[in-house]
Structure formats: structure tokens, C-alpha cells
Write a protein that holds these residues in place. Structure first.
Motif, PDB file in Angstrom:
ATOM      1  N   ILE A  76      -6.618   8.183   8.776  1.00 16.75           N
ATOM      2  CA  ILE A  76      -6.280   6.890   8.593  1.00 16.75           C
ATOM      3  C   ILE A  76      -7.871   6.116   8.532  1.00 16.75           C
ATOM      4  CG2 ILE A  76      -5.419   4.663   8.831  1.00 16.75           C
ATOM      5  CD1 ILE A  76      -3.585   6.507   8.109  1.00 16.75           C
TER       6      ILE A  76
ATOM      7  N   GLY B 244      -8.047   1.323   7.810  1.00 19.04           N
ATOM      8  CA  GLY B 244      -6.734   0.844   7.710  1.00 19.04           C
ATOM      9  C   GLY B 244      -6.007   1.240   6.408  1.00 19.04           C
ATOM     10  N   VAL B 245      -6.581   2.439   5.569  1.00 17.81           N
ATOM     11  CA  VAL B 245      -5.881   2.660   4.655  1.00 17.81           C
ATOM     12  C   VAL B 245      -5.082   3.898   4.677  1.00 17.81           C
ATOM     13  CG1 VAL B 245      -6.433   3.481   2.201  1.00 17.81           C
ATOM     14  CG2 VAL B 245      -7.766   1.952   3.342  1.00 17.81           C
TER      15      VAL B 245
ATOM     16  N   GLY C  54     -12.985  -2.357   1.635  1.00 16.80           N
ATOM     17  CA  GLY C  54     -11.347  -2.942   1.683  1.00 16.80           C
ATOM     18  C   GLY C  54     -10.835  -3.395   0.214  1.00 16.80           C
TER      19      GLY C  54
ATOM     20  N   THR D  65       5.222   1.816   1.558  1.00 14.92           N
ATOM     21  CA  THR D  65       4.136   1.505   2.339  1.00 14.92           C
ATOM     22  C   THR D  65       4.499   1.838   3.789  1.00 14.92           C
ATOM     23  OG1 THR D  65       4.965  -0.627   2.987  1.00 14.92           O
ATOM     24  CG2 THR D  65       3.303  -0.540   1.214  1.00 14.92           C
TER      25      THR D  65
ATOM     26  N   GLY E 250       2.870   0.536   6.781  1.00 13.08           N
ATOM     27  CA  GLY E 250       2.311  -0.401   7.602  1.00 13.08           C
ATOM     28  C   GLY E 250       2.411  -1.815   6.986  1.00 13.08           C
ATOM     29  N   SER E 251       1.636  -2.470   7.326  1.00 10.80           N
ATOM     30  CA  SER E 251       1.559  -3.900   6.972  1.00 10.80           C
ATOM     31  C   SER E 251      -0.057  -4.483   6.716  1.00 10.80           C
ATOM     32  CB  SER E 251       1.924  -4.901   7.957  1.00 10.80           C
ATOM     33  OG  SER E 251       1.595  -4.758   9.234  1.00 10.80           O
ATOM     34  N   THR E 252      -1.090  -3.264   6.573  1.00 11.39           N
ATOM     35  CA  THR E 252      -2.547  -3.685   6.607  1.00 11.39           C
ATOM     36  C   THR E 252      -2.591  -4.461   5.299  1.00 11.39           C
ATOM     37  OG1 THR E 252      -2.794  -1.671   5.576  1.00 11.39           O
ATOM     38  CG2 THR E 252      -2.999  -1.806   7.847  1.00 11.39           C
TER      39      THR E 252
ATOM     40  N   ALA F 208      -3.717  -2.772   2.613  1.00 12.41           N
ATOM     41  CA  ALA F 208      -4.644  -1.969   2.252  1.00 12.41           C
ATOM     42  C   ALA F 208      -4.351  -0.641   1.650  1.00 12.41           C
ATOM     43  CB  ALA F 208      -5.909  -1.874   3.017  1.00 12.41           C
ATOM     44  N   GLU F 209      -2.899  -0.488   1.665  1.00  9.97           N
ATOM     45  CA  GLU F 209      -2.491   1.001   1.214  1.00  9.97           C
ATOM     46  C   GLU F 209      -2.366   0.984  -0.370  1.00  9.97           C
ATOM     47  OE1 GLU F 209       1.048   2.229   3.500  1.00  9.97           O
ATOM     48  OE2 GLU F 209       0.742   0.687   4.817  1.00  9.97           O
TER      49      GLU F 209
ATOM     50  N   ASP G  90       0.018  -1.037  -2.184  1.00 13.43           N
ATOM     51  CA  ASP G  90      -0.151  -2.366  -2.005  1.00 13.43           C
ATOM     52  C   ASP G  90      -1.224  -3.035  -3.101  1.00 13.43           C
ATOM     53  OD1 ASP G  90       0.960  -2.948   0.331  1.00 13.43           O
ATOM     54  OD2 ASP G  90      -0.385  -2.273   1.335  1.00 13.43           O
TER      55      ASP G  90
END
Length: 259
Positions: A11, A14-15, A42, A83, A85-87, A89-90, A93
């Protein structure tokens, strides 16, 4: 451009990365969040301003194993909408498959956009039951639809596959046909639509089962920056799905791409 080496499960920034693997023929597939200088921004590559897709082997010691890097603004997104997570930045997203204006199944799954074509190149409605080719409205490439279920006799060696692909009659003005490159073929793989890793409304009979029976030849030979190995070439395996390389004497399926 800086070299980027990413291993399975990593990872970065945060991706969340999407990984496919099989024994020592791992291929890491992801939209990398970088700029041309290799610096983290980002901003995902699926943004039109900086759209890169990297196809990197996770095991770098394989013979000549360096699949190509895709650059440019006319390649498809991955079809991944989930997804982890909740970043924000996936992969899921960002890009066409996350954009409500383009993520409509009417003309293709999760951000893909296809048009069915008749034998003379006429555009058809998405719900017709008879068509010959499929135009990718994002890349402009026209694909052989393969609306007839194929069998063992349709599997060819790499050399024979090139001849079969070139002999496809095409669709009207789209008469210059060939094997797709590995980059082009990966462009229609939908990683978010298991077990059919392709839009079956437009490509209904893509093979995706059986050991090595789900593989389609590409025109890309196995190579690195200074050497080409004439005994191996890249194929797309829709069972995993992944890009892999195999001996050119193997028998795999053929799908033409036309322009």
C-alpha cells in the motif's frame, strides 16, 4: 522516468493496489499515483491530466520479463468499483468507473463504453442480438466480437494466430485487422466483474475457464530494452485474469483488433 518496483500487497501513499498472480508469473496491475518524475502527488493516473497504467512483474528475475508501460489519455480504466478503505485515493475512487457521468452499464460495464457494429460497420443498439464487431469508444479500437462459442480447433500457435487475426474480414471501413498488443488487450479487461473479466453484453463468449484454455494471444513478444526472445510472447489469461508470457508453440485463442 524513475523505475518503480512494487510488490504484492503493498500500500503506497494510501493507495490500494490491485494484484493478480500465479506462481512465479506474477503481474502487478495498477494505476500508479505518480507524476512523470516519479514523485507522489495523490492524483491517480486515471485522471486525464496524468493517465498512466503500469503492468509490472512482481518477480523481476524472470527471463526478459518486462511487460510494457501504458501511457496516454485514451486507455480504459480498470472496471474496479469496490473500495477497501476511506482514503479517497483508491482506484475505485477515481476515473471513468467512479464517475457517475460515465459509469453507466448502458454502453459498457463500470466506465467502459462500447458500441456494437454490423458487418458493414453500422453502429447498432446495445441490445441487438446479432453483431460482428465492438467499437471501444474510449480508445477508438474496433474488436472482433466473437459471438460464436469457440473450441479447441480455434486455438492457434502464436504465428498462426497472427495470420488468423490478419485474415479477419473486419467491419466495413475497419478492415485493417491484427493481433492486439498486450497493452491494447489489457485495456478491455474488466478487473471488477468476476468471473467474466470482460463486459459480456458486448463480448459474450470470452473464454474464462480451464488451465491455459482461457488465454488469448497478443502481438507483443517477450523482450527487454535490448533483447527480444523469439520463443516467447505475451498472452492475456481471462481466468485469473492477468498478462502472462508463454512459448510461441502453445495454442491459445485469437481475437482480432481492427482500425
Amino acid at each position: 522516468m524513475k523505475k518503480i518496483i512494487l510488490m504484492a500487497g503493498l500500500i503506497a501513499g494510501g493507495v490500494a493496489l490491485s494484484v493478480t498472480a500465479s506462481a512465479n508469473n506474477w503481474l502487478l496491475y495498477l494505476p500508479a499515483i505518480i507524476t512523470g518524475s516519479g514523485e507522489s502527488t495523490g492524483t491517480p493516473v486515471t485522471e486525464a491530466s496524468n493517465k498512466w497504467m503500469l503492468f509490472l512483474p512482481a518477480i523481476l528475475s524472470q527471463k526478459l520479463s518486462q511487460p510494457p508501460v501504458v501511457t496516454g489519455s485514451s486507455f480504459n480504466d480498470t472496471g474496479i468499483t469496490a473500495t477497501v478503505g476511506s482514503t479517497g485515493a483508491e482506484d475505485a475512487d477515481h476515473g471513468r468507473d467512479a464517475d457517475s457521468a460515465t459509469n453507466s452499464d448502458v454502453d459498457g460495464y463500470a466506465g467502459f463504453s462500447f458500441t456494437k457494429l454490423s458487418a458493414d460497420g453500422t453502429e447498432l443498439a446495445a441490445d441487438v442480438t446479432s453483431w460482428v464487431c465492438v467499437k471501444d469508444n474510449v480508445t477508438g479500437l474496433v474488436w472482433e466480437a466473437k459471438t460464436v462459442i469457440e473450441g479447441e480447433a480455434d486455438r492457434k500457435t502464436w504465428t498462426d494466430a497472427a495470420s488468423v487475426a490478419a485474415s479477419f474480414s473486419g467491419c466495413g471501413v475497419y478492415s485493417s485487422c491484427r493481433l492486439p498488443t498486450v497493452k491494447e488487450f489489457l485495456g478491455i479487461v474488466s478487473y471488477g466483474s468476476s468471473p467474466d473479466y470482460i463486459d459480456t453484453i458486448f463480448f459474450p463468449n470470452n473464454v474464462n475457464s480451464g488451465i491455459n484454455a482461457a488465454a488469448y494471444w497478443t502481438s507483443t513478444p517477450l523482450a527487454n530494452a535490448t533483447e527480444v526472445d523469439p520463443e516467447y510472447a505475451w498472452n492475456i489469461d481471462f481466468l485469473t485474469p492477468r498478462a502472462d508470457y508463454n512459448a510461441v508453440s502453445n495454442n491459445f485463442y485469437v481475437r482480432s483488433v481492427c482500425e
